[in-house]
Design a protein around this motif. Structure first.
Motif, PDB file in Angstrom:
ATOM      1  N   ASN A 150       0.764  -1.127  -0.022  1.00 56.94           N
ATOM      2  CA  ASN A 150       0.186  -0.035  -0.264  1.00 56.94           C
ATOM      3  C   ASN A 150       0.840   1.311   0.220  1.00 56.94           C
ATOM      4  OD1 ASN A 150       0.862  -0.657   2.638  1.00 56.94           O
ATOM      5  ND2 ASN A 150      -0.501   0.941   3.406  1.00 56.94           N
ATOM      6  N   ARG A 151       2.330   1.020   0.085  1.00 55.81           N
ATOM      7  CA  ARG A 151       3.219   2.150   0.257  1.00 55.81           C
ATOM      8  C   ARG A 151       3.904   2.076  -1.182  1.00 55.81           C
ATOM      9  NH1 ARG A 151       6.028   4.029   5.534  1.00 55.81           N
ATOM     10  NH2 ARG A 151       3.923   4.170   6.132  1.00 55.81           N
ATOM     11  N   LEU A 152       4.104   3.401  -1.579  1.00 55.21           N
ATOM     12  CA  LEU A 152       5.097   3.377  -3.067  1.00 55.21           C
ATOM     13  C   LEU A 152       6.075   4.787  -2.603  1.00 55.21           C
ATOM     14  CD1 LEU A 152       5.992   2.918  -5.559  1.00 55.21           C
ATOM     15  CD2 LEU A 152       4.180   4.545  -6.450  1.00 55.21           C
ATOM     16  N   VAL A 153       7.300   4.369  -2.988  1.00 51.95           N
ATOM     17  CA  VAL A 153       8.367   5.676  -2.815  1.00 51.95           C
ATOM     18  C   VAL A 153       8.987   5.436  -4.263  1.00 51.95           C
ATOM     19  CG1 VAL A 153      10.410   6.237  -1.729  1.00 51.95           C
ATOM     20  CG2 VAL A 153       8.563   5.247  -0.342  1.00 51.95           C
ATOM     21  N   ALA A 154       8.823   6.577  -5.025  1.00 54.84           N
ATOM     22  CA  ALA A 154       9.308   6.601  -6.348  1.00 54.84           C
ATOM     23  C   ALA A 154      10.565   7.374  -6.598  1.00 54.84           C
ATOM     24  CB  ALA A 154       8.078   7.030  -7.296  1.00 54.84           C
ATOM     25  N   GLY A 155      10.826   7.518  -7.773  1.00 54.29           N
ATOM     26  CA  GLY A 155      11.927   8.414  -7.894  1.00 54.29           C
ATOM     27  C   GLY A 155      13.469   7.482  -7.989  1.00 54.29           C
ATOM     28  N   PRO A 156      14.579   8.244  -8.231  1.00 56.29           N
ATOM     29  CA  PRO A 156      15.831   7.443  -8.080  1.00 56.29           C
ATOM     30  C   PRO A 156      16.263   6.738  -6.557  1.00 56.29           C
ATOM     31  CG  PRO A 156      15.831   9.728  -9.113  1.00 56.29           C
ATOM     32  CD  PRO A 156      14.454   9.697  -8.629  1.00 56.29           C
ATOM     33  N   ALA A 157      15.808   7.543  -5.678  1.00 53.69           N
ATOM     34  CA  ALA A 157      15.853   6.799  -4.448  1.00 53.69           C
ATOM     35  C   ALA A 157      14.673   5.973  -3.913  1.00 53.69           C
ATOM     36  CB  ALA A 157      16.154   8.025  -3.465  1.00 53.69           C
ATOM     37  N   THR A 204      11.988   6.380 -12.074  1.00 56.16           N
ATOM     38  CA  THR A 204      11.081   7.638 -12.469  1.00 56.16           C
ATOM     39  C   THR A 204      10.009   7.616 -11.487  1.00 56.16           C
ATOM     40  OG1 THR A 204       9.669   6.353 -14.024  1.00 56.16           O
ATOM     41  CG2 THR A 204      11.802   7.261 -14.810  1.00 56.16           C
ATOM     42  N   PHE A 205       9.334   8.947 -11.881  1.00 57.43           N
ATOM     43  CA  PHE A 205       7.958   9.029 -10.962  1.00 57.43           C
ATOM     44  C   PHE A 205       6.702   8.746 -11.899  1.00 57.43           C
ATOM     45  CE2 PHE A 205      11.246  11.890  -9.751  1.00 57.43           C
ATOM     46  CZ  PHE A 205      11.138  11.866  -8.157  1.00 57.43           C
ATOM     47  N   ARG A 206       6.502   7.572 -12.022  1.00 62.33           N
ATOM     48  CA  ARG A 206       5.227   7.076 -12.924  1.00 62.33           C
ATOM     49  C   ARG A 206       3.928   7.076 -12.045  1.00 62.33           C
ATOM     50  NH1 ARG A 206       5.862   3.727 -17.469  1.00 62.33           N
ATOM     51  NH2 ARG A 206       8.092   3.423 -18.075  1.00 62.33           N
ATOM     52  N   LEU A 207       3.130   7.293 -12.660  1.00 62.08           N
ATOM     53  CA  LEU A 207       1.812   7.174 -12.166  1.00 62.08           C
ATOM     54  C   LEU A 207       1.596   5.586 -11.711  1.00 62.08           C
ATOM     55  CD1 LEU A 207       1.366   9.477 -13.974  1.00 62.08           C
ATOM     56  CD2 LEU A 207      -1.162   8.787 -14.317  1.00 62.08           C
ATOM     57  N   PRO A 208       0.853   5.714 -10.201  1.00 63.16           N
ATOM     58  CA  PRO A 208       1.022   4.502  -9.597  1.00 63.16           C
ATOM     59  C   PRO A 208      -0.398   3.515 -10.149  1.00 63.16           C
ATOM     60  CG  PRO A 208       0.049   6.235  -8.283  1.00 63.16           C
ATOM     61  CD  PRO A 208       0.438   6.841  -9.479  1.00 63.16           C
ATOM     62  N   GLY A 209      -0.483   2.346  -9.704  1.00 62.93           N
ATOM     63  CA  GLY A 209      -1.387   1.449  -9.889  1.00 62.93           C
ATOM     64  C   GLY A 209      -1.603   1.047 -11.264  1.00 62.93           C
ATOM     65  N   ILE A 210      -2.978   1.271 -11.482  1.00 69.73           N
ATOM     66  CA  ILE A 210      -3.715   0.682 -12.658  1.00 69.73           C
ATOM     67  C   ILE A 210      -3.170   1.748 -14.017  1.00 69.73           C
ATOM     68  CG2 ILE A 210      -5.483  -0.530 -11.784  1.00 69.73           C
ATOM     69  CD1 ILE A 210      -7.279   1.759 -12.471  1.00 69.73           C
ATOM     70  N   ALA A 211      -2.410   3.016 -13.631  1.00 72.32           N
ATOM     71  CA  ALA A 211      -1.995   3.915 -14.687  1.00 72.32           C
ATOM     72  C   ALA A 211      -0.638   3.666 -15.009  1.00 72.32           C
ATOM     73  CB  ALA A 211      -2.313   5.316 -14.233  1.00 72.32           C
ATOM     74  N   ALA A 212      -0.101   2.666 -14.393  1.00 70.20           N
ATOM     75  CA  ALA A 212       1.478   2.722 -14.287  1.00 70.20           C
ATOM     76  C   ALA A 212       2.018   2.429 -15.784  1.00 70.20           C
ATOM     77  CB  ALA A 212       2.014   1.728 -13.389  1.00 70.20           C
ATOM     78  N   GLN A 213       1.347   1.689 -16.544  1.00 71.92           N
ATOM     79  CA  GLN A 213       1.678   1.380 -17.777  1.00 71.92           C
ATOM     80  C   GLN A 213       1.265   2.454 -18.879  1.00 71.92           C
ATOM     81  OE1 GLN A 213       0.088  -2.390 -18.626  1.00 71.92           O
ATOM     82  NE2 GLN A 213       1.541  -3.667 -17.668  1.00 71.92           N
ATOM     83  N   GLY A 226       3.929  11.274 -11.699  1.00 74.72           N
ATOM     84  CA  GLY A 226       3.330  10.675 -10.701  1.00 74.72           C
ATOM     85  C   GLY A 226       3.736  11.450  -9.323  1.00 74.72           C
ATOM     86  N   PRO A 227       3.366  10.751  -8.208  1.00 72.77           N
ATOM     87  CA  PRO A 227       3.741  11.268  -6.903  1.00 72.77           C
ATOM     88  C   PRO A 227       5.336  10.321  -6.563  1.00 72.77           C
ATOM     89  CG  PRO A 227       2.163   9.359  -6.450  1.00 72.77           C
ATOM     90  CD  PRO A 227       2.304   9.660  -7.952  1.00 72.77           C
ATOM     91  N   ALA A 228       5.932  11.414  -5.516  1.00 77.03           N
ATOM     92  CA  ALA A 228       7.084  10.652  -5.094  1.00 77.03           C
ATOM     93  C   ALA A 228       6.984   9.499  -3.916  1.00 77.03           C
ATOM     94  CB  ALA A 228       8.144  11.674  -4.761  1.00 77.03           C
ATOM     95  N   PHE A 229       5.732  10.033  -3.313  1.00 73.26           N
ATOM     96  CA  PHE A 229       5.366   8.958  -2.142  1.00 73.26           C
ATOM     97  C   PHE A 229       3.901   8.903  -2.231  1.00 73.26           C
ATOM     98  CE2 PHE A 229       3.496   9.019   1.989  1.00 73.26           C
ATOM     99  CZ  PHE A 229       3.855   7.873   2.670  1.00 73.26           C
ATOM    100  N   HIS A 230       3.148   7.661  -2.054  1.00 71.60           N
ATOM    101  CA  HIS A 230       1.913   7.677  -1.705  1.00 71.60           C
ATOM    102  C   HIS A 230       1.791   6.536  -0.856  1.00 71.60           C
ATOM    103  CE1 HIS A 230       0.198   4.418  -4.598  1.00 71.60           C
ATOM    104  NE2 HIS A 230       1.052   3.923  -3.806  1.00 71.60           N
ATOM    105  N   GLU A 231       0.480   6.671  -0.097  1.00 72.03           N
ATOM    106  CA  GLU A 231       0.068   5.721   0.872  1.00 72.03           C
ATOM    107  C   GLU A 231      -1.374   5.346   1.062  1.00 72.03           C
ATOM    108  OE1 GLU A 231       0.496   4.316   5.699  1.00 72.03           O
ATOM    109  OE2 GLU A 231       1.908   5.849   4.921  1.00 72.03           O
ATOM    110  N   VAL A 232      -1.815   4.147   0.685  1.00 73.04           N
ATOM    111  CA  VAL A 232      -3.318   3.948   0.610  1.00 73.04           C
ATOM    112  C   VAL A 232      -3.574   3.560   2.172  1.00 73.04           C
ATOM    113  CG1 VAL A 232      -4.960   2.638  -0.334  1.00 73.04           C
ATOM    114  CG2 VAL A 232      -2.845   3.298  -1.770  1.00 73.04           C
TER     115      VAL A 232
END
Length: 506
Positions: free
Chosen positions: A93-100, A107-116, A318-324
């Motif tokens: 439920n938690r995503l940390v995107a980006g180089p780190a 990258t900062f792709r859109l999360p979930g069903i829009a990642a592709q 997309g977000p650098a961080f998200h949590e559902v």
């Protein structure tokens, strides 16, 4: 003295077939099968074996028949809770995107069903640039149109009624067009930074103007437009890249869209969408989505767009961080609550029923209301209407409970059949409401109660006045959030049970 009677809208029906005793048809058929199995075991086996089989079948099917809050069954409620606990235990439920972060490409792709999702720019048959959002998993291609409706405050009621009729005709046209699988209207309200209005005031000031004139213009621009509401409207049309189950090359699909888009845009002219409807480019969509996930950068993006541009790519949106969380969604420096349509609107409603829902509110940074449409192809409307009419007639004549509701459903199905025979289309619709507030706590791991209190109270009050049945997207706020963006996400195509199977039960 003549009086004008306002038009009331209604005759909405829930998808799915109904069996006897007010239960869904699939559950009713499963109950009959369980009854046959039980009687079979009573006759051919010991009586206690049949009794045990009946008890087991009743225990297994009872949660599917018992409805809890917002119309969810016990199985659905338990499934939501189990999925949420499993996701939190595994960290899914938690995503940390980006180089780190933990994304493979950094990258900062859109999360979930829009990642592709992919975005590319093209030209229409008349040389007008437009962007196409492609979802490879469903082979869908979406085009986003920016509209500028004038509202209906100073418009005669006859004109409003005509615009509503033209909108219905436009939705019917989507069902007659080959390959269109969805459409949506997104109305987003926010607090304007005032940069555009100040720029429009200062731009006409010439360098040779008097010092007094420059001082007056500067003073007016300094306090003009700040904290004013900003409203944006976008219409999204989603095309399928498949013909008779086979995927077509991307170039062929885009060429088809480029040839059909001008006609679809012209059809919006009489619906109240405004005289200037234009397609969004990939840069427009990238900047919009980036602002949706982090409203705190809205002023910076607007300032950059006024200059040389933001330079953001789709993989930066997309977000650098998200949590559902269970009932809310943390993303970057903001927190959102998402509601979906949980049932049919109560009673009839008017063309102004959603006015307050669509109005700006200072209690949240952004409020986004998205109406989702799935037009039923014209080749299927007759069979759908006939099947629903036969089902409603059977239930009303054989059922001994809820006779009033069953009779009303039969009348509604007859009216639908008459309207379909006269040329009307059938459309499945839904709604996603998103309220986003800035995370004032500064703690990205949780949201404070104050961040969500205003949003919850606002949407609850406005939905009650609009006679809407909204329910919070539990443990699925990230998917509902993306579905509320003007990206052409058709949610039924992303479920484990394919939409082609569920649509057959309509």
């Amino acid at each position: 003295m003549s009086t004008t009677t306002r038009i009331r809208y209604g005759n909405l029906t829930a998808p799915g077939m109904q069996g006897l005793f007010g239960i869904p048809l699939p559950l009713f058929l499963a109950s009959l099968a369980a009854l046959v199995i039980t009687l079979f075991l009573f006759v051919l086996a010991e009586w206690w074996v049949g009794l045990l089989a009946g008890v087991v079948c009743a225990v297994l099917m009872a949660p599917a028949a018992i409805r809890v809050r917002h119309g969810r069954t016990l199985y659905q409620r338990l499934g939501l809770g189990l999925a949420g606990r499993r996701a939190r235990a595994s960290g899914a439920n938690r995503l940390v995107a980006g180089p780190a972060g933990r994304t493979a490409d950094g990258t900062f792709r859109l999360p979930g069903i829009a990642a592709q999702s992919e975005v590319s720019d093209h030209l229409t048959a008349f040389g007008l640039p437009f962007a196409v959002v492609r979802i490879p998993s469903t082979d869908h291609y979406s085009v986003v149109l920016e509209a500028h409706p004038t509202g209906n405050d100073v418009v005669d009621q006859q004109v409003v009624d005509s615009q509503v009729a033209q909108w219905a005709a436009w939705l019917t046209l989507l069902g007659q067009e080959d390959g269109i699988v969805g459409a949506s209207v997104t109305v987003e309200t926010s607090v304007d930074s005032g940069l555009r209005l100040r720029r429009s005031v200062l731009t006409p000031v010439h360098d040779e103007a008097s010092e007094f004139g420059k001082a007056v213009a500067g003073e007016v621009a300094g306090g003009f437009g700040a904290s004013m509401p900003a409203i944006s409207t976008r219409v999204t049309i989603t095309f399928s890249g498949k013909v008779e189950g086979k995927s077509r090359p991307k170039a062929a699909v885009v060429e088809d869209i480029a040839n059909r888009l001008p006609e679809l845009m012209d059809g919006l002219g009489a619906t109240g969408a405004g005289s200037h409807v234009r397609p969004s480019t990939s840069q427009d969509l990238t900047d919009y989505v980036r602002t949706a996930y982090d409203p705190s950068v809205a002023a910076d993006i607007e300032r950059a767009r006024a200059g040389e541009g933001t330079g953001l790519s789709w993989h930066d949106a997309g977000p650098a961080f998200h949590e559902v969380a269970f009932d809310h969604y943390l993303h970057d420096r903001a927190v959102s609550m998402v509601w979906t349509l949980g049932g049919l609107p109560r009673g009839t409603f008017y063309d102004t029923s959603l006015k307050q829902m669509l109005s700006p509110d200072k209690r949240v940074a952004r409020k986004r209301v998205t109406l989702l449409y799935r037009p039923i192809p014209a080749s299927r409307t007759s069979s759908v209407v006939d099947r629903r009419e036969r089902n409603a007639t059977m239930v009303s004549t054989t059922g001994r409970t809820k006779r009033g509701a069953n009779t009303a459903a039969a009348r509604a199905s007859q009216q639908t059949a008459d309207e379909e025979a006269a040329g009307a289309g059938l459309v499945l619709f839904g709604m996603v409401v998103t309220a986003t507030a800035l995370n004032s706590s500064g703690d990205l791991s949780r949201a404070t109660a104050e961040d969500l209190k205003g949003a919850r109270q606002m949407i609850t009050s406005q939905s009650a006045k609009a006679r809407l049945r909204l329910r919070v997207a539990l443990n699925s706020s990230d998917s509902a959030f993306v579905a509320g963006l003007p990206l052409g996400i058709v949610l039924p195509e992303h479920t484990r049970v394919p939409a082609s199977l569920t649509d057959g039960l309509i």
